[in-house]
Every structure is written in C-alpha cells, then in structure tokens.
Design a protein around this motif. Structure first.
Motif, PDB file in Angstrom:
ATOM      1  N   SER A   6       0.841  -1.197   0.000  1.00 36.67           N
ATOM      2  CA  SER A   6       0.000   0.000   0.000  1.00 36.67           C
ATOM      3  C   SER A   6       0.870   1.239   0.000  1.00 36.67           C
ATOM      4  O   SER A   6       2.060   1.192   0.251  1.00 36.67           O
ATOM      5  N   ARG A   7       0.232   2.381  -0.271  1.00 33.03           N
ATOM      6  CA  ARG A   7       0.972   3.637  -0.256  1.00 33.03           C
ATOM      7  C   ARG A   7       1.561   3.913   1.115  1.00 33.03           C
ATOM      8  O   ARG A   7       2.685   4.385   1.252  1.00 33.03           O
ATOM      9  N   ARG A   8       0.803   3.628   2.172  1.00 35.83           N
ATOM     10  CA  ARG A   8       1.323   3.855   3.515  1.00 35.83           C
ATOM     11  C   ARG A   8       2.542   2.987   3.787  1.00 35.83           C
ATOM     12  O   ARG A   8       3.505   3.409   4.410  1.00 35.83           O
ATOM     13  N   GLN A   9       2.511   1.732   3.312  1.00 34.69           N
ATOM     14  CA  GLN A   9       3.660   0.865   3.526  1.00 34.69           C
ATOM     15  C   GLN A   9       4.878   1.367   2.762  1.00 34.69           C
ATOM     16  O   GLN A   9       5.994   1.350   3.263  1.00 34.69           O
ATOM     17  N   LEU A  10       4.643   1.847   1.539  1.00 31.44           N
ATOM     18  CA  LEU A  10       5.758   2.365   0.758  1.00 31.44           C
ATOM     19  C   LEU A  10       6.434   3.520   1.477  1.00 31.44           C
ATOM     20  O   LEU A  10       7.657   3.580   1.598  1.00 31.44           O
ATOM     21  N   PHE A  11       5.628   4.457   1.987  1.00 31.79           N
ATOM     22  CA  PHE A  11       6.203   5.613   2.635  1.00 31.79           C
ATOM     23  C   PHE A  11       6.694   5.279   4.040  1.00 31.79           C
ATOM     24  O   PHE A  11       7.620   5.881   4.541  1.00 31.79           O
ATOM     25  N   ASP A  92       0.550  14.992   0.530  1.00 29.35           N
ATOM     26  CA  ASP A  92      -0.882  15.173   0.795  1.00 29.35           C
ATOM     27  C   ASP A  92      -1.265  16.646   0.754  1.00 29.35           C
ATOM     28  O   ASP A  92      -2.277  17.037   0.140  1.00 29.35           O
ATOM     29  N   ILE A  93      -0.474  17.478   1.418  1.00 30.80           N
ATOM     30  CA  ILE A  93      -0.775  18.906   1.497  1.00 30.80           C
ATOM     31  C   ILE A  93      -0.773  19.538   0.113  1.00 30.80           C
ATOM     32  O   ILE A  93      -1.695  20.287  -0.251  1.00 30.80           O
ATOM     33  N   VAL A  94       0.244  19.245  -0.667  1.00 31.39           N
ATOM     34  CA  VAL A  94       0.355  19.839  -2.003  1.00 31.39           C
ATOM     35  C   VAL A  94      -0.846  19.464  -2.866  1.00 31.39           C
ATOM     36  O   VAL A  94      -1.427  20.306  -3.562  1.00 31.39           O
ATOM     37  N   ALA A  95      -1.237  18.190  -2.820  1.00 32.91           N
ATOM     38  CA  ALA A  95      -2.367  17.747  -3.645  1.00 32.91           C
ATOM     39  C   ALA A  95      -3.684  18.332  -3.157  1.00 32.91           C
ATOM     40  O   ALA A  95      -4.438  18.939  -3.926  1.00 32.91           O
ATOM     41  N   LEU A  96      -3.980  18.160  -1.882  1.00 35.06           N
ATOM     42  CA  LEU A  96      -5.302  18.513  -1.372  1.00 35.06           C
ATOM     43  C   LEU A  96      -5.548  20.010  -1.383  1.00 35.06           C
ATOM     44  O   LEU A  96      -6.675  20.456  -1.649  1.00 35.06           O
ATOM     45  N   THR A  97      -4.531  20.825  -1.085  1.00 36.50           N
ATOM     46  CA  THR A  97      -4.760  22.272  -1.101  1.00 36.50           C
ATOM     47  C   THR A  97      -4.968  22.806  -2.508  1.00 36.50           C
ATOM     48  O   THR A  97      -5.507  23.899  -2.689  1.00 36.50           O
ATOM     49  N   SER A  98      -4.566  22.041  -3.520  1.00 30.21           N
ATOM     50  CA  SER A  98      -4.805  22.455  -4.905  1.00 30.21           C
ATOM     51  C   SER A  98      -6.075  21.834  -5.482  1.00 30.21           C
ATOM     52  O   SER A  98      -6.364  22.000  -6.670  1.00 30.21           O
ATOM     53  N   GLY A  99      -6.819  21.099  -4.641  1.00 26.19           N
ATOM     54  CA  GLY A  99      -8.069  20.501  -5.097  1.00 26.19           C
ATOM     55  C   GLY A  99      -7.915  19.161  -5.771  1.00 26.19           C
ATOM     56  O   GLY A  99      -8.872  18.653  -6.372  1.00 26.19           O
ATOM     57  N   ARG A 179      -7.467  11.642   5.500  1.00 24.42           N
ATOM     58  CA  ARG A 179      -6.361  11.186   4.666  1.00 24.42           C
ATOM     59  C   ARG A 179      -5.033  11.249   5.420  1.00 24.42           C
ATOM     60  O   ARG A 179      -4.220  10.341   5.379  1.00 24.42           O
ATOM     61  N   MET A 180      -4.801  12.358   6.103  1.00 24.65           N
ATOM     62  CA  MET A 180      -3.505  12.551   6.734  1.00 24.65           C
ATOM     63  C   MET A 180      -3.326  11.669   7.967  1.00 24.65           C
ATOM     64  O   MET A 180      -2.227  11.180   8.239  1.00 24.65           O
ATOM     65  N   VAL A 181      -4.401  11.438   8.690  1.00 23.54           N
ATOM     66  CA  VAL A 181      -4.326  10.515   9.828  1.00 23.54           C
ATOM     67  C   VAL A 181      -4.105   9.083   9.334  1.00 23.54           C
ATOM     68  O   VAL A 181      -3.313   8.321   9.911  1.00 23.54           O
ATOM     69  N   ALA A 182      -4.777   8.718   8.254  1.00 19.88           N
ATOM     70  CA  ALA A 182      -4.583   7.377   7.700  1.00 19.88           C
ATOM     71  C   ALA A 182      -3.145   7.183   7.225  1.00 19.88           C
ATOM     72  O   ALA A 182      -2.534   6.131   7.453  1.00 19.88           O
ATOM     73  N   ASP A 183      -2.586   8.190   6.570  1.00 18.48           N
ATOM     74  CA  ASP A 183      -1.222   8.070   6.069  1.00 18.48           C
ATOM     75  C   ASP A 183      -0.191   8.083   7.193  1.00 18.48           C
ATOM     76  O   ASP A 183       0.940   7.624   7.011  1.00 18.48           O
ATOM     77  N   ALA A 184      -0.571   8.603   8.341  1.00 14.47           N
ATOM     78  CA  ALA A 184       0.342   8.620   9.484  1.00 14.47           C
ATOM     79  C   ALA A 184       0.336   7.316  10.266  1.00 14.47           C
ATOM     80  O   ALA A 184       1.185   7.131  11.150  1.00 14.47           O
ATOM     81  N   ALA A 185      -0.568   6.406   9.957  1.00 14.54           N
ATOM     82  CA  ALA A 185      -0.771   5.214  10.786  1.00 14.54           C
ATOM     83  C   ALA A 185       0.492   4.392  11.046  1.00 14.54           C
ATOM     84  O   ALA A 185       0.642   3.850  12.147  1.00 14.54           O
ATOM     85  N   PRO A 186       1.424   4.235  10.097  1.00 17.36           N
ATOM     86  CA  PRO A 186       2.629   3.470  10.415  1.00 17.36           C
ATOM     87  C   PRO A 186       3.580   4.183  11.378  1.00 17.36           C
ATOM     88  O   PRO A 186       4.536   3.573  11.867  1.00 17.36           O
ATOM     89  N   PHE A 187       3.321   5.461  11.653  1.00 16.65           N
ATOM     90  CA  PHE A 187       4.251   6.268  12.431  1.00 16.65           C
ATOM     91  C   PHE A 187       3.671   6.790  13.746  1.00 16.65           C
ATOM     92  O   PHE A 187       4.398   6.977  14.713  1.00 16.65           O
ATOM     93  N   ALA A 188       2.379   7.113  13.759  1.00 14.93           N
ATOM     94  CA  ALA A 188       1.803   7.819  14.902  1.00 14.93           C
ATOM     95  C   ALA A 188       0.312   7.529  14.992  1.00 14.93           C
ATOM     96  O   ALA A 188      -0.336   7.207  13.988  1.00 14.93           O
ATOM     97  N   ARG A 189      -0.219   7.677  16.204  1.00 14.61           N
ATOM     98  CA  ARG A 189      -1.659   7.470  16.421  1.00 14.61           C
ATOM     99  C   ARG A 189      -2.261   8.730  17.045  1.00 14.61           C
ATOM    100  O   ARG A 189      -1.622   9.410  17.864  1.00 14.61           O
ATOM    101  N   PRO A 190      -3.498   9.065  16.685  1.00 17.89           N
ATOM    102  CA  PRO A 190      -4.140  10.253  17.270  1.00 17.89           C
ATOM    103  C   PRO A 190      -4.375  10.079  18.770  1.00 17.89           C
ATOM    104  O   PRO A 190      -4.713   8.983  19.230  1.00 17.89           O
ATOM    105  N   VAL A 191      -4.191  11.160  19.510  1.00 21.14           N
ATOM    106  CA  VAL A 191      -4.471  11.146  20.948  1.00 21.14           C
ATOM    107  C   VAL A 191      -5.572  12.123  21.322  1.00 21.14           C
ATOM    108  O   VAL A 191      -6.217  11.966  22.366  1.00 21.14           O
TER     109      VAL A 191
END
Length: 398
Positions: A6-11, A92-99, A179-191
């Motif tokens: 998956s993309r998350r695994q790649l990154f 994520d930021i570059v893509a989403l802020t440009s629509g 999107r950003m929380v999902a992409d962070a899953a291999p690194f961090a969890r929301p508190v």
C-alpha cells in the motif's frame, strides 16, 4: 489481492530518498496592543498555495471550519522515519490544497478546489528527545506549567505532532484529516481531536475580527501581519533550522455561559474592558482605538478596571511582550449536556519568553477567570514552510 504494498507501507518503510522523490515528483483573547485591522489575505473561497517561507495559515485569518489533531509517535519511530512521514504529509498537502486527490485517496471526489484549505503541522517537545534531535530543540519549547485556574484533562492535552486543518468547507476539513491521519498510521496514532468554527465575515461580506461565544469581539489587539511588529512577535530566528518557523500554544478553554448570562452588559464589559457592541475599549469609540489605561470616571475609578482582561493582557502591562492569537469556538456534547468554549491558539517566537509571563499574569488576577476554565493545553514547534522542491521539516529532518 495483487500483493503490491500500500501507499502507507511504501512511505512507512521505504528509504528516505525514495519517499523524497515521490513527493518532489508528484507535487479568549490573551493579547491587547497594536491594532490589527485585517489578517493577511482573505480566506474566502480560493486556493491558498502551500508553498512559502512560512507555513501559510499562520498569518491568515481564522478558518470558518477547522480541526486540530494531536498524535503520538509509535515506539521505534526515529528521526529517519519521522522524515518519511513529513515527506508523505507534504505530498498530501500539495495535492489537497490544490483541489486534487492525495495519492492513493480512497474518496477522490471529496478533494475540492477553491475552499481555502490550509494544513499546518508541528512537533511537540518529545520529538526533540529523539536521537539526533536533542540539540535542535527551539528555545522555550516546554510543556506549560499547570496554572492555578487550570483543570487540565488528558483528553485535550499534550501530543508529539499536531495538524491544524482549516477551510471554508467542513467536508474538505474532514476529508483532509481522514487522509492525513490514515497516512500517518505506520508512524503515529491520534491522541486527541478538537473541532471548531469561526466567523470572520461581517453582514456586509467584509472581513471582521470575529466573536467568541461570550459575544466579545476577540482578537482586536493583534499585531498586523506584514508589519515589523508581527515579524518580531511571531517568527523565530533560531536555531538555524527553525528560522521562519514559530511556536503554537493550544489552550482549550471552557466558558461558563450560564453564569456569564446572569451578568448585566455593563458588568460583562467591565470584566473585559471593552464594549460588547463594537469591541471598542471602554475609553474609546472604535474597535482599534488605543486603550487609555489612566482614565478615570467621575467617581475616580479607573474606567478600565485593574483586573480587566484588556488591561492585564495589554503589552504595556507586560514589559512590551506580545503574542499573535486566534480563536475557534467549539460546542461539545458530553453525555446529555453541552459544553461550550474557545480553542485558543497563540503564535509567538518564544513560548517561555512571550506567552508564559502573560499567562501567569492573567492566571493571577484576570476578571474573566470566574467564567473560564482551561481544560486542555499543548505546545508545538511549527517548522518553516517549504518550496516546490522541498518538504515540510526538511531543515530539521533532512
């Protein structure tokens, strides 16, 4: 199943160089002082570039809809892994802020342009305990001491990372957070997560300062973006990697609206030191009039009381210290009852040197303490912005 990662695994597990290539290839008022007649830019219905010397949302007006998310790093995440997450978030930021949908977006139809979407990211104090980062901690970046009127809850406090996402459209905020929380899953969890709203537009469609749920015009004394005063107040110059960054204090403040509503308007205005109708100081006629802290009424009383919020937070009462503050109103249902309050956001170059002395002064004597209770507190270092060939946090983690 194709067996492709998956993309998350790649990154999450690919080398830093590969992740970097993917990004660059795919790409309650606490301050009184100088008047701020408008914040930098109009955030209504447009595209805000993610690029720049600074993260763009800092100097912009408060968004109509916003969500803050704090995350804690997972065990084993080191400097290199954190760098991979920042590359991923940058894409994520570059893509989403440009629509455009983020790479691998599971709901691409929710990526909308021209909604003034901004994403701000930062690092909590514990990040600077990671090997290789201990000597790069910004000055004054420490968790705030508990004040005497604080009733802090772990549900709204602390965090190793923060995301502050705002837009004119609430669906865009929710989608970007997802999107950003999902992409962070291999690194961090929301508190914790906090959602808020703000109205910075008047009935005539022009920008205004906005009001908190007490009905106060909130933020009148801010330094104006683009001025030398703003630059000196907000942007840090050291350490070297942090030049162009700033620090963020998040305070979740519960407002006792029921007892506040029992006061007369004159009692409310005396507690604040400003008129509810216009936000003007009690010694003036317009919102941005300077406070006259020496004026007395016919009975010899100070017009702006000794314990008035406006007096105690004024830069002249704090050895010239200033901050740049914003607010987001919130309403939170808690088991059949409703809690209302303010998510207070303070930006400054140095928390210990600017914000903490001001906070201690207000905690000791502010008239508003009777109707406000801080229940959440967190501090973060917001790195400088990035350019099209770079990524967020590159100066620290690259």
């Amino acid at each position: 199943m194709t067996g492709r990662p998956s993309r998350r695994q790649l990154f999450g597990y690919a080398g830093a160089a590969a992740a970097g290539a993917a990004v660059t290839g795919g790409v309650v008022s606490l301050t009184e002082g100088a008047p701020s007649h408008s914040l930098e830019g109009d955030t209504g219905g447009r595209e805000i570039s993610p690029y720049g010397v600074h993260q763009p949302a800092v100097a912009a007006a408060s968004p109509k809809h916003a969500e803050l998310v704090a995350l804690n790093l997972l065990d084993g995440v080191d400097k290199a892994a954190l760098g991979r997450l920042m590359r991923l978030w940058t894409s994520d930021i570059v893509a989403l802020t440009s629509g455009r949908p983020a790479p691998g977006d599971t709901a691409p139809e929710l990526a909308l342009g021209n909604v003034s979407l901004t994403v701000t990211a930062g690092f909590g104090p514990r990040v600077f305990a990671l090997p290789g980062l201990t000597a790069r901690r910004p000055r004054g970046l420490d968790e705030l001491p508990v004040m005497s009127h604080d009733r802090l809850q772990t549900a709204w406090s602390g965090g190793d990372l923060v995301l502050l996402i705002g837009a004119e459209d609430p669906v865009s905020v929710v989608h970007t957070v997802r999107r950003m929380v999902a992409d962070a899953a291999p690194f961090a969890r929301p508190v914790w997560r906090q959602t808020g709203f703000w109205n910075g537009t008047g009935s005539d469609g022009k920008p205004v300062t906005g009001r908190n749920l007490f009905g106060q015009v909130d933020g009148s004394g801010n330094p104006a973006p683009g001025t030398p005063e703003f630059e000196q107040t907000v942007w840090s110059a050291e350490p070297d990697w942090f030049a162009g960054g700033t620090t963020l204090v998040v305070r979740r403040i519960k407002l006792d609206l029921d007892t506040w509503d029992e006061l007369t308007r004159s009692e409310q205005e005396r507690a604040v030191g400003r008129k509810l109708s216009t936000g003007a100081p009690l010694t003036g006629t317009a919102e941005h009039d300077e406070l006259d802290l020496e004026r007395r009424d016919a009975d010899g009383r100070l017009v702006i009381a000794e314990n008035a919020h406006a007096r105690l937070s004024h830069h002249s009462s704090n050895d010239g210290r200033r901050i740049f503050r914003k607010g987001l109103n919130y309403v939170h249902d808690t088991g059949g009852s409703r809690e209302s309050g303010l998510i207070f956001l303070s930006y400054q170059a140095d928390i210990a040197g600017q914000f903490l002395p001001l906070l201690a002064r207000l905690d000791a004597a502010d008239a508003l303490n009777e109707w406000t209770t801080t229940i959440g507190s967190a501090v973060f270092a917001l790195p400088p912005g990035f350019q099209p060939t770079g990524w967020l946090g590159q100066e620290l983690l690259g």
